[in-house]
Design an enzyme around this catalytic site. Structure first.
Site, PDB file in Angstrom:
ATOM      1  N   ASP A  26      15.400  15.438  29.891  1.00 22.53           N
ATOM      2  CA  ASP A  26      16.091  16.295  28.919  1.00 22.53           C
ATOM      3  C   ASP A  26      15.348  16.534  27.596  1.00 22.53           C
ATOM      4  O   ASP A  26      14.852  15.580  26.986  1.00 22.53           O
ATOM      5  CB  ASP A  26      17.427  15.666  28.508  1.00 22.53           C
ATOM      6  CG  ASP A  26      18.189  15.048  29.637  1.00 22.53           C
ATOM      7  OD1 ASP A  26      17.784  15.178  30.793  1.00 22.53           O
ATOM      8  OD2 ASP A  26      19.197  14.400  29.343  1.00 22.53           O
ATOM      9  N   GLU A 199      27.376  15.871  31.174  1.00 24.31           N
ATOM     10  CA  GLU A 199      26.261  15.349  30.380  1.00 24.31           C
ATOM     11  C   GLU A 199      25.813  16.414  29.383  1.00 24.31           C
ATOM     12  O   GLU A 199      26.025  17.609  29.570  1.00 24.31           O
ATOM     13  CB  GLU A 199      25.095  14.985  31.297  1.00 24.31           C
ATOM     14  CG  GLU A 199      25.468  13.950  32.354  1.00 24.31           C
ATOM     15  CD  GLU A 199      24.272  13.542  33.205  1.00 24.31           C
ATOM     16  OE1 GLU A 199      23.967  12.342  33.227  1.00 24.31           O
ATOM     17  OE2 GLU A 199      23.650  14.405  33.851  1.00 24.31           O
TER      18      GLU A 199
HETATM   19  C1  FRU Z   1      20.704  13.995  31.955  1.00 22.87           C
HETATM   20  C2  FRU Z   1      20.728  12.510  31.615  1.00 22.87           C
HETATM   21  C3  FRU Z   1      21.508  12.248  30.350  1.00 22.87           C
HETATM   22  C4  FRU Z   1      20.940  10.940  29.896  1.00 22.87           C
HETATM   23  C5  FRU Z   1      19.479  11.112  30.239  1.00 22.87           C
HETATM   24  C6  FRU Z   1      18.761   9.836  30.590  1.00 22.87           C
HETATM   25  O1  FRU Z   1      19.590  14.354  32.709  1.00 22.87           O
HETATM   26  O2  FRU Z   1      21.258  11.777  32.703  1.00 22.87           O
HETATM   27  O3  FRU Z   1      22.913  12.204  30.544  1.00 22.87           O
HETATM   28  O4  FRU Z   1      21.143  10.719  28.538  1.00 22.87           O
HETATM   29  O5  FRU Z   1      19.431  12.002  31.331  1.00 22.87           O
HETATM   30  O6  FRU Z   1      17.395  10.054  30.743  1.00 22.87           O
END
Ligand code: FRU
Length: 475
Positions: A26, A199
């Site tokens: 992300d 998320e």
């Molecule tokens: C989304 C996610 C988020 C988390 C991050 C961990 O891709 O699962 O919810 O904070 O990646 O790398």
């Protein structure tokens, strides 16, 4: 496994943010501060797996030339021992403050989530300040993460991804006067409609509407496999009561590789989004042989036009263009007199059945097909095997113009004003450079081609301590 040197790598991206080493996911902490744009992103610098997550950091003065800064956050404290997960950035006084989720596995192996702060005066070195929300709120599980914070009406506001105790995804709204003491304002989404977890939420006002982006994790249901889908809703939010009357959830991108986007407001008021050009369940790709995995999309400007969220590559990217080749009145199947591995194409006045091959060489190609009511992107490998890279239904009259960005291992397709976008990673041979119209009755009034230059300011093999330190990447 021994990682190969990046300079031999045919898939190293030229104009997409990626890491030299390790796994990227992300985008985090997007912010324009003191005349520079900061992009952080999830990184595992030690390998191509989803562990050891911290925040990598790149900056740009012009959104088109980037350079790397040291990793901003690394896991290891009691409140983030198993990862500095996603979050956002705000400016408080003369400091840049990061708000992120500390991911912890306790002695029993159970997940704990802490929303944490870190601050910096120079925008380079960050000091962790520890948690400001410890654990989940009553009624929610430990899947409680990805704070996106902004200032409005004299307060700080946060949207946070959450899961109810009956395992439904939702987005919470919280507020604070000082970034430290947070109060729940309420739930922005009705639970029961948005998968088992939401998320990376992001709430902002755009063209008179309050737009909420979030990424749904959905369980397998009937014939539909488990999936991860990034999308948006728009409506009117009343922050004081957490009231949010909104329309239906819609996908942001119809390509195979897109998830967990985040936006920021540029100094000139543009709302700019970057997404992760990857998905959580992907566990390998050919670039892993070169020690890296995944990248971000190009920055995209968002507009809400007639109820549709439109995305366009930011104008600044045109500064990477080399000399233009302009062709007019194309019709019928033909190989174009342009080719490349990193370029932009603009086509207008498209009619008839349309099929365009990109990165074509031998049997390999990435094929984009437009027919009344549908667009489809397919990868065809050297053995002629086809993989669907994206598809979308189109409203009547759609698909008359296209803008396409091709980098060494990706393709991003923007239809018309960016109402429909498809993003996908591809891994063709470096020699697969051809571009061809393949439908006999396709017509294109005008086509422009520009090679695109790299946006990195340094040689690929320098300035990256991880590369010299870790010649070996063990999986
Ligand atoms: C989304 C996610 C988020 C988390 C991050 C961990 O891709 O699962 O919810 O904070 O990646 O790398």
């Amino acid at each position: 496994m021994t990682a190969q040197r990046p300079d031999a790598d045919p898939w190293r991206q030229q104009f997409h943010i990626a890491a030299l080493r390790g796994l990227v996911n992300d985008p985090n902490g997007l912010i324009h501060w003191n005349g520079r744009t900061h992009v952080f992103f999830q990184i595992n610098p030690t390998g191509c797996t989803h562990t050891n997550k911290g925040w990598a950091h790149v900056v740009s003065d012009d959104l088109v030339h980037w350079h790397r800064l040291p990793q901003a956050l690394a896991p290891g404290d009691s409140f983030d021992s198993h990862g500095c997960y996603s979050g956002s950035a705000v400016v408080q006084g003369d400091q840049l403050v990061l708000i992120y989720t500390g991911n912890v596995r306790n002695a029993q192996g159970q997940r704990e989530s802490y929303q944490c702060l870190a601050r910096s005066s120079d925008g380079i070195r960050f000091e962790k300040l520890g948690p400001v929300i410890s654990g989940a709120l009553p009624g929610y599980t430990a899947h409680f993460r990805d704070p996106k914070v902004w200032a409005q009406d004299g307060r700080w506001w946060m949207v946070l991804g959450a899961q109810t105790e009956d395992l439904q995804g939702t987005v919470l709204l919280l507020s604070s006067e000082d970034l430290r003491d947070w109060h729940l304002a309420g739930r922005l989404l009705d639970a029961g409609h948005h998968g088992y977890m939401c998320e990376c939420p992001d709430l902002f006002t755009l063209d008179g509407q309050d737009v909420l982006l979030f990424s749904e994790q959905r369980a397998a249901q009937g014939d539909a496999p488990a999936s991860n889908i990034a999308g948006w809703v728009a409506g009117r939010a009343d922050l004081a009561t957490a009231g949010y009357a909104h329309g239906a959830f819609q996908r942001l991108d119809h390509g195979r590789d897109f998830y967990a986007p985040q936006t920021f407001e540029h100094a000139d008021g543009r709302r700019i989004m970057l997404g992760w050009m990857g998905l959580p369940e992907q566990d390998s790709a050919p670039s892993v042989a070169y020690g890296w995995f995944h990248c971000l999309t190009v920055p995209r400007e968002l507009r809400l036009v007639n109820g549709r969220l439109c995305q366009q590559p930011i104008d600044e990217l045109t500064r990477l263009r080399g000399p233009e080749t302009h062709l007019e009145g194309l019709h019928g199947a033909q190989t174009l007199p342009v080719q490349g591995t990193s370029y932009e194409l603009e086509l207008s006045g498209i009619s008839g059945r349309f099929a365009l091959d990109l990165r074509a060489g031998g049997a390999e190609r990435t094929r984009l097909e437009l027919s009344p009511g549908a667009v489809r992107l397919t990868g065809i490998d050297a053995l002629g095997q086809a993989t669907v890279l994206g598809h979308a239904d189109l409203p009547p009259g759609a698909g008359q113009s296209l803008r396409i960005l091709v980098d060494h291992s990706s393709v991003e397709v923007f239809l018309d004003a960016g109402e429909i976008v498809l993003s996908a990673r591809i891994y063709p041979e470096a020699s697969a450079k051809g571009i061809a119209l393949t439908a006999p009755d396709a017509r294109v009034a005008a086509l422009s081609f520009w090679p695109l230059a790299s946006f990195w300011d340094a040689d690929l093999t320098t300035g990256d301590p991880a590369f010299t330190r870790a010649e070996e990447v063990s999986q």
